[in-house]
Scaffold this motif. Structure first.
Motif, PDB file in Angstrom:
ATOM      1  N   THR A   1       0.839  -1.199   0.000  1.00  0.00           N
ATOM      2  CA  THR A   1       0.000   0.000   0.000  1.00  0.00           C
ATOM      3  C   THR A   1       0.875   1.250   0.000  1.00  0.00           C
ATOM      4  OG1 THR A   1      -0.121  -0.008   2.422  1.00  0.00           O
ATOM      5  CG2 THR A   1      -1.871  -1.154   1.219  1.00  0.00           C
ATOM      6  N   ARG A   2       0.266   2.336  -0.386  1.00  0.00           N
ATOM      7  CA  ARG A   2       0.975   3.616  -0.486  1.00  0.00           C
ATOM      8  C   ARG A   2       0.118   4.706   0.129  1.00  0.00           C
ATOM      9  NH1 ARG A   2       2.382   6.416  -6.357  1.00  0.00           N
ATOM     10  NH2 ARG A   2       3.098   8.446  -5.579  1.00  0.00           N
ATOM     11  N   GLN A   3       0.739   5.604   0.872  1.00  0.00           N
ATOM     12  CA  GLN A   3       0.027   6.715   1.483  1.00  0.00           C
ATOM     13  C   GLN A   3       0.187   7.953   0.608  1.00  0.00           C
ATOM     14  OE1 GLN A   3      -1.818   6.350   4.365  1.00  0.00           O
ATOM     15  NE2 GLN A   3      -1.257   4.187   4.238  1.00  0.00           N
ATOM     16  N   LEU A   4      -0.938   8.566   0.252  1.00  0.00           N
ATOM     17  CA  LEU A   4      -0.921   9.790  -0.543  1.00  0.00           C
ATOM     18  C   LEU A   4      -1.490  10.937   0.277  1.00  0.00           C
ATOM     19  CD1 LEU A   4      -2.120   8.659  -4.102  1.00  0.00           C
ATOM     20  CD2 LEU A   4       0.201   9.163  -3.354  1.00  0.00           C
ATOM     21  N   ARG A   5      -0.732  11.983   0.409  1.00  0.00           N
ATOM     22  CA  ARG A   5      -1.210  13.177   1.104  1.00  0.00           C
ATOM     23  C   ARG A   5      -1.776  14.159   0.074  1.00  0.00           C
ATOM     24  NH1 ARG A   5      -0.452  13.520   6.219  1.00  0.00           N
ATOM     25  NH2 ARG A   5      -0.838  15.775   6.153  1.00  0.00           N
ATOM     26  N   TYR A   6      -2.693  15.002   0.533  1.00  0.00           N
ATOM     27  CA  TYR A   6      -3.330  15.939  -0.380  1.00  0.00           C
ATOM     28  C   TYR A   6      -3.767  17.182   0.378  1.00  0.00           C
ATOM     29  CZ  TYR A   6      -7.536  13.877   1.712  1.00  0.00           C
ATOM     30  OH  TYR A   6      -8.486  13.432   2.608  1.00  0.00           O
ATOM     31  N   ASP A   7      -4.100  18.216  -0.384  1.00  0.00           N
ATOM     32  CA  ASP A   7      -4.680  19.438   0.177  1.00  0.00           C
ATOM     33  C   ASP A   7      -6.191  19.457  -0.012  1.00  0.00           C
ATOM     34  OD1 ASP A   7      -2.162  20.821   0.968  1.00  0.00           O
ATOM     35  OD2 ASP A   7      -1.772  20.752  -1.196  1.00  0.00           O
ATOM     36  N   ASP A   8      -6.630  19.063  -1.209  1.00  0.00           N
ATOM     37  CA  ASP A   8      -8.060  18.954  -1.500  1.00  0.00           C
ATOM     38  C   ASP A   8      -8.356  17.551  -2.015  1.00  0.00           C
ATOM     39  OD1 ASP A   8     -10.052  21.616  -1.822  1.00  0.00           O
ATOM     40  OD2 ASP A   8      -7.922  22.068  -1.544  1.00  0.00           O
ATOM     41  N   LEU A   9      -9.525  17.045  -1.647  1.00  0.00           N
ATOM     42  CA  LEU A   9      -9.950  15.714  -2.063  1.00  0.00           C
ATOM     43  C   LEU A   9     -11.213  15.813  -2.900  1.00  0.00           C
ATOM     44  CD1 LEU A   9      -9.907  12.522  -1.762  1.00  0.00           C
ATOM     45  CD2 LEU A   9     -11.439  12.866   0.196  1.00  0.00           C
ATOM     46  N   VAL A  10     -11.203  15.136  -4.063  1.00  0.00           N
ATOM     47  CA  VAL A  10     -12.416  14.956  -4.853  1.00  0.00           C
ATOM     48  C   VAL A  10     -12.740  13.470  -4.807  1.00  0.00           C
ATOM     49  CG1 VAL A  10     -13.475  15.129  -7.123  1.00  0.00           C
ATOM     50  CG2 VAL A  10     -11.872  16.899  -6.358  1.00  0.00           C
ATOM     51  N   LEU A  11     -13.773  13.120  -4.058  1.00  0.00           N
ATOM     52  CA  LEU A  11     -14.145  11.713  -3.914  1.00  0.00           C
ATOM     53  C   LEU A  11     -15.231  11.394  -4.941  1.00  0.00           C
ATOM     54  CD1 LEU A  11     -13.499   9.241  -2.124  1.00  0.00           C
ATOM     55  CD2 LEU A  11     -15.557   9.790  -0.822  1.00  0.00           C
ATOM     56  N   ALA A  12     -14.861  10.630  -5.970  1.00  0.00           N
ATOM     57  CA  ALA A  12     -15.802  10.321  -7.046  1.00  0.00           C
ATOM     58  C   ALA A  12     -15.606   8.897  -7.568  1.00  0.00           C
ATOM     59  CB  ALA A  12     -15.636  11.327  -8.183  1.00  0.00           C
ATOM     60  N   PRO A  13     -15.719   7.891  -6.689  1.00  0.00           N
ATOM     61  CA  PRO A  13     -15.553   6.515  -7.156  1.00  0.00           C
ATOM     62  C   PRO A  13     -16.760   5.974  -7.904  1.00  0.00           C
ATOM     63  CG  PRO A  13     -16.096   6.508  -4.837  1.00  0.00           C
ATOM     64  CD  PRO A  13     -15.952   7.962  -5.242  1.00  0.00           C
ATOM     65  N   GLY A  14     -17.855   6.746  -7.937  1.00  0.00           N
ATOM     66  CA  GLY A  14     -19.030   6.311  -8.691  1.00  0.00           C
ATOM     67  C   GLY A  14     -19.882   5.314  -7.934  1.00  0.00           C
ATOM     68  N   SER A  15     -20.416   4.348  -8.657  1.00  0.00           N
ATOM     69  CA  SER A  15     -21.367   3.408  -8.080  1.00  0.00           C
ATOM     70  C   SER A  15     -21.039   1.989  -8.502  1.00  0.00           C
ATOM     71  CB  SER A  15     -22.794   3.758  -8.511  1.00  0.00           C
ATOM     72  OG  SER A  15     -22.906   3.705  -9.921  1.00  0.00           O
ATOM     73  N   VAL A  16     -21.681   1.042  -7.846  1.00  0.00           N
ATOM     74  CA  VAL A  16     -21.589  -0.376  -8.186  1.00  0.00           C
ATOM     75  C   VAL A  16     -23.008  -0.921  -8.313  1.00  0.00           C
ATOM     76  CG1 VAL A  16     -19.367  -0.684  -7.031  1.00  0.00           C
ATOM     77  CG2 VAL A  16     -21.486  -1.056  -5.748  1.00  0.00           C
ATOM     78  N   SER A  17     -23.132  -2.125  -8.836  1.00  0.00           N
ATOM     79  CA  SER A  17     -24.453  -2.741  -8.968  1.00  0.00           C
ATOM     80  C   SER A  17     -25.103  -2.911  -7.601  1.00  0.00           C
ATOM     81  CB  SER A  17     -24.336  -4.106  -9.658  1.00  0.00           C
ATOM     82  OG  SER A  17     -23.855  -3.976 -10.970  1.00  0.00           O
TER      83      SER A  17
ATOM     84  N   PRO B   1     -13.869  21.245   5.216  1.00  0.00           N
ATOM     85  CA  PRO B   1     -12.866  21.943   4.402  1.00  0.00           C
ATOM     86  C   PRO B   1     -12.070  20.966   3.528  1.00  0.00           C
ATOM     87  CG  PRO B   1     -12.763  22.653   6.700  1.00  0.00           C
ATOM     88  CD  PRO B   1     -13.647  21.446   6.661  1.00  0.00           C
ATOM     89  N   GLY B   2     -11.861  21.347   2.290  1.00  0.00           N
ATOM     90  CA  GLY B   2     -11.007  20.576   1.408  1.00  0.00           C
ATOM     91  C   GLY B   2     -11.607  19.292   0.880  1.00  0.00           C
ATOM     92  N   ALA B   3     -12.900  19.072   1.042  1.00  0.00           N
ATOM     93  CA  ALA B   3     -13.547  17.832   0.584  1.00  0.00           C
ATOM     94  C   ALA B   3     -14.653  18.165  -0.406  1.00  0.00           C
ATOM     95  CB  ALA B   3     -14.105  17.049   1.762  1.00  0.00           C
ATOM     96  N   TRP B   4     -14.635  17.481  -1.544  1.00  0.00           N
ATOM     97  CA  TRP B   4     -15.601  17.699  -2.611  1.00  0.00           C
ATOM     98  C   TRP B   4     -16.083  16.343  -3.128  1.00  0.00           C
ATOM     99  CZ3 TRP B   4     -15.914  23.034  -4.015  1.00  0.00           C
ATOM    100  CH2 TRP B   4     -14.873  23.828  -3.540  1.00  0.00           C
ATOM    101  N   SER B   5     -17.289  16.327  -3.690  1.00  0.00           N
ATOM    102  CA  SER B   5     -17.798  15.090  -4.278  1.00  0.00           C
ATOM    103  C   SER B   5     -18.890  15.411  -5.279  1.00  0.00           C
ATOM    104  CB  SER B   5     -18.334  14.139  -3.199  1.00  0.00           C
ATOM    105  OG  SER B   5     -18.638  12.867  -3.750  1.00  0.00           O
ATOM    106  N   ALA B   6     -19.160  14.452  -6.167  1.00  0.00           N
ATOM    107  CA  ALA B   6     -20.206  14.617  -7.182  1.00  0.00           C
ATOM    108  C   ALA B   6     -20.465  13.257  -7.811  1.00  0.00           C
ATOM    109  CB  ALA B   6     -19.782  15.641  -8.241  1.00  0.00           C
ATOM    110  N   GLY B   7     -21.482  13.197  -8.668  1.00  0.00           N
ATOM    111  CA  GLY B   7     -21.772  11.960  -9.380  1.00  0.00           C
ATOM    112  C   GLY B   7     -22.620  10.980  -8.597  1.00  0.00           C
ATOM    113  N   ASP B   8     -22.516   9.702  -8.969  1.00  0.00           N
ATOM    114  CA  ASP B   8     -23.375   8.660  -8.410  1.00  0.00           C
ATOM    115  C   ASP B   8     -23.210   8.473  -6.916  1.00  0.00           C
ATOM    116  OD1 ASP B   8     -24.036   8.355 -11.017  1.00  0.00           O
ATOM    117  OD2 ASP B   8     -23.337   6.295 -11.231  1.00  0.00           O
ATOM    118  N   CYS B   9     -22.025   8.749  -6.378  1.00  0.00           N
ATOM    119  CA  CYS B   9     -21.770   8.482  -4.962  1.00  0.00           C
ATOM    120  C   CYS B   9     -22.116   9.664  -4.080  1.00  0.00           C
ATOM    121  CB  CYS B   9     -20.299   8.094  -4.748  1.00  0.00           C
ATOM    122  SG  CYS B   9     -19.155   9.469  -4.965  1.00  0.00           S
ATOM    123  N   ALA B  10     -22.632  10.751  -4.659  1.00  0.00           N
ATOM    124  CA  ALA B  10     -22.869  11.980  -3.906  1.00  0.00           C
ATOM    125  C   ALA B  10     -24.349  12.349  -3.898  1.00  0.00           C
ATOM    126  CB  ALA B  10     -22.050  13.119  -4.505  1.00  0.00           C
ATOM    127  N   ALA B  11     -24.809  12.870  -2.776  1.00  0.00           N
ATOM    128  CA  ALA B  11     -26.167  13.382  -2.644  1.00  0.00           C
ATOM    129  C   ALA B  11     -26.104  14.890  -2.851  1.00  0.00           C
ATOM    130  CB  ALA B  11     -26.738  13.051  -1.270  1.00  0.00           C
TER     131      ALA B  11
END
Length: 443
Positions: free
Chosen positions: A98-114, A301-311
C-alpha cells in the motif's frame, strides 16, 4: 513553494472531467492533480450495450488516462481508505504494498456499483452490466449459447441455452436486452439448426414501468415494441431465486436459463464507507449545491464530491430536497462546476452552486430503434435512435475517440456485423495449462 495538491479518487465521468478541466485552468506551479483509479482508462458507459452487440469496437468505448490527462499524475491502484482529518488516502497498488498519498483537497468520485439483493444463486450465476468486461462477457456468453444449442439434440439443453434473462428495466437493462437480442437475431442467419422462435428473451422488472426517465407514454411504447419482437416482458415481477440456473419468479413461473444479466439499479461505491466523510441514509456523500462535502450545517474543508456516490441537491427541481439523478448528464456538468469551484477556492474566492435542469433522456432499442424525451418533446423510432447516437458521440471526450466510433458506425452500414464469440479471453491460460503437466519443484 509546493503546488496545491488535489487528489481525485475515481476516473469515471466526474473524476476524468474534473481532472481535465482543473489541469487546464491552473498551471503546474499552482496545482498538482493526482488521479487514482484501479483502471488506466475512463469507460464511457453509455456505449457498453453497443460494445456488447459489436456495433463499436470495445477499445473505442474507453479513454486512456495517461494519453489524455498528460498534465496529471496517474496512479493505477485502488483507494482502500481515506482519513480526511489527516488529509491522507491509503492506496492499494495493482501489484505491491500500500501507499500513502497526502493531499490538500480531495475529490471523492468513485461512482457506483451494482445494487444487488440477497437472492439465492444470484452471486453464483448472474453477471452485472456496469463494466466493459461484463459487457463483453455477456456478448460472448450469448454467442457461445447459440453454439451449444446448435450442437445438441437435447431439447431441454437447447431450451436452457437459448433462454436469456435480464433483470431491471432502466437504461442499462433495456439497452442491453435490445442490443444483445438484435445481435443474436442477426447471428441466427448462420445457424440453420435454429430459428428465432427457439430463443426466449425475458425481461424481469419489479415495478410496472420501464425506462421511467422517458415518461409513461414512451415507456409503454417501449414495452409494445419489445413484445412485438417476441420478447417476454414481465412487469411487477421479482426474481426470487436462480440456484443452478433455475429461475424462479414471483409470478410463479419457473424455468432454466444459462444467462442471467442483473441491471436492477446502482448504489454508492463501497469505498465511501471507508472514509471519515459524512453520508446520508443511502450511503452517499452529503454535499451542498456547491459540491462541497457538508456535515449537517458544517462544510468539511477541502472535501468535494459529485456523481453517483454523492447526494447533491437539485436546485431546478420543483420539490425541495430533490437530489440530482445518477446520470452521466449531471456527472459531466457537475465535474465542470467542481473544477471551477476548486480554482475559485485556491484563489480565495467563494464557490458557486451547481444548477442544471435535466434536458431529457434518450435510449436505444437496438439498431435503428429508440425513444427520446428531450425538452418536453417525445420522439420514437429512427429519429430517436439517431439522436441517441449523435448525442453520445458528441460527449466522447477526445476527437480521436469520436473519429473511431464514427468509423465503426460507418463501416457497419456496408459490412455485416461480426458475430463470433471470443470466450477464451476470459480464461486465456486454460489452453496452455491443459497441455502442460504439473511438475513438482526440484529439491
Amino acid at each position: 513553494m509546493a503546488p496545491h495538491r488535489v487528489l481525485i479518487v475515481g476516473a469515471g465521468h466526474v473524476g476524468y472531467y474534473t481532472a481535465h478541466r482543473l489541469s487546464h485552468r491552473l498551471s503546474a506551479r499552482e496545482v498538482e492533480v493526482v488521479v487514482v483509479d484501479p483502471q488506466p482508462h475512463l469507460t464511457y458507459q453509455p456505449f457498453l450495450p453497443e460494445a456488447a452487440a459489436g456495433s463499436i469496437e470495445p477499445r473505442h468505448s474507453v479513454v486512456p488516462l495517461r494519453q489524455t490527462l498528460r498534465r496529471c499524475t496517474i496512479v493505477t491502484g485502488a483507494v482502500a481508505g481515506v482519513d480526511h482529518a489527516q488529509r491522507t488516502a491509503t492506496v492499494q497498488m495493482a501489484d505491491g504494498p500500500t501507499r500513502q498519498l497526502r493531499y490538500d483537497d480531495l475529490v471523492l468520485a468513485p461512482g457506483s456499483v451494482s445494487r444487488t439483493l440477497p437472492i439465492p444463486g444470484l452471486r453464483e450465476h448472474a453477471v452485472g452490466f456496469k463494466t466493459l468486461g461484463e459487457a463483453i462477457w455477456a456478448r460472448n456468453r450469448v454467442l457461445e449459447r447459440l453454439d451449444v444449442a446448435a450442437a445438441t439434440d437435447d431439447p431441454l439443453l437447447r431450451q436452457r441455452a437459448l433462454t436469456f434473462v435480464v433483470v431491471g428495466a432502466g437504461y442499462a437493462g433495456i439497452e442491453a436486452l435490445a442490443e444483445l437480442e438484435d445481435m443474436a437475431r442477426v447471428a441466427l442467419r448462420y445457424y440453420p439448426e435454429l430459428t428465432d422462435a427457439d430463443m426466449h428473451w425475458v425481461l424481469v422488472e419489479a415495478t410496472q414501468r420501464v425506462l421511467p426517465e422517458v415518461g409513461p407514454e414512451l415507456g409503454a411504447y417501449t414495452v409494445t415494441q419489445l413484445r412485438e419482437r417476441g420478447l417476454d416482458i414481465r412487469l411487477d415481477t421479482r426474481l426470487d431465486s436462480c440456484v443452478d440456473g433455475k429461475v424462479e419468479l414471483s409470478d410463479g413461473d419457473t424455468f432454466e436459463a444459462d444467462t442471467i444479466v442483473w441491471t436492477a439499479g446502482v448504489r454508492a461505491h463501497p469505498l465511501v464507507a471507508a472514509t471519515d466523510l459524512p453520508r446520508d441514509d443511502k450511503g452517499r456523500i452529503t454535499c451542498l449545491p456547491t459540491l462541497q462535502v457538508v456535515d449537517g450545517e458544517t462544510v468539511v474543508p477541502g472535501a468535494w464530491s459529485a456523481g453517483d456516490c454523492a447526494a447533491v441537491p437539485d436546485l431546478t427541481a420543483a420539490e425541495p430536497g430533490t437530489l440530482c439523478s445518477p446520470s452521466a448528464q449531471h456527472a459531466v456538468r457537475q465535474a465542470d462546476r467542481l473544477a471551477d469551484n476548486i480554482v475559485r477556492a485556491v484563489k480565495g474566492r467563494a464557490p458557486l452552486a451547481y444548477r442544471h435542469k435535466h434536458a431529457g433522456s434518450v435510449a436505444s432499442l437496438g439498431l435503428y430503434k429508440g425513444v427520446a424525451h428531450v425538452y418536453g418533446i417525445k420522439i420514437r423510432g429512427f429519429p430517436a435512435w439517431f439522436m441517441h447516437r449523435t448525442y453520445h458521440m458528441s460527449r466522447i471526450p477526445t476527437f480521436a475517440g469520436k473519429v473511431r466510433v464514427l468509423a465503426d458506425w460507418t463501416l457497419a452500414l456496408f459490412l455485416r456485423r461480426e458475430v463470433v464469440a471470443l470466450g477464451q479471453l476470459h480464461d486465456p491460460r486454460l489452453p496452455f495449462t491443459d497441455v502442460t503437466p504439473s511438475t513438482p519443484p526440484r529439491q
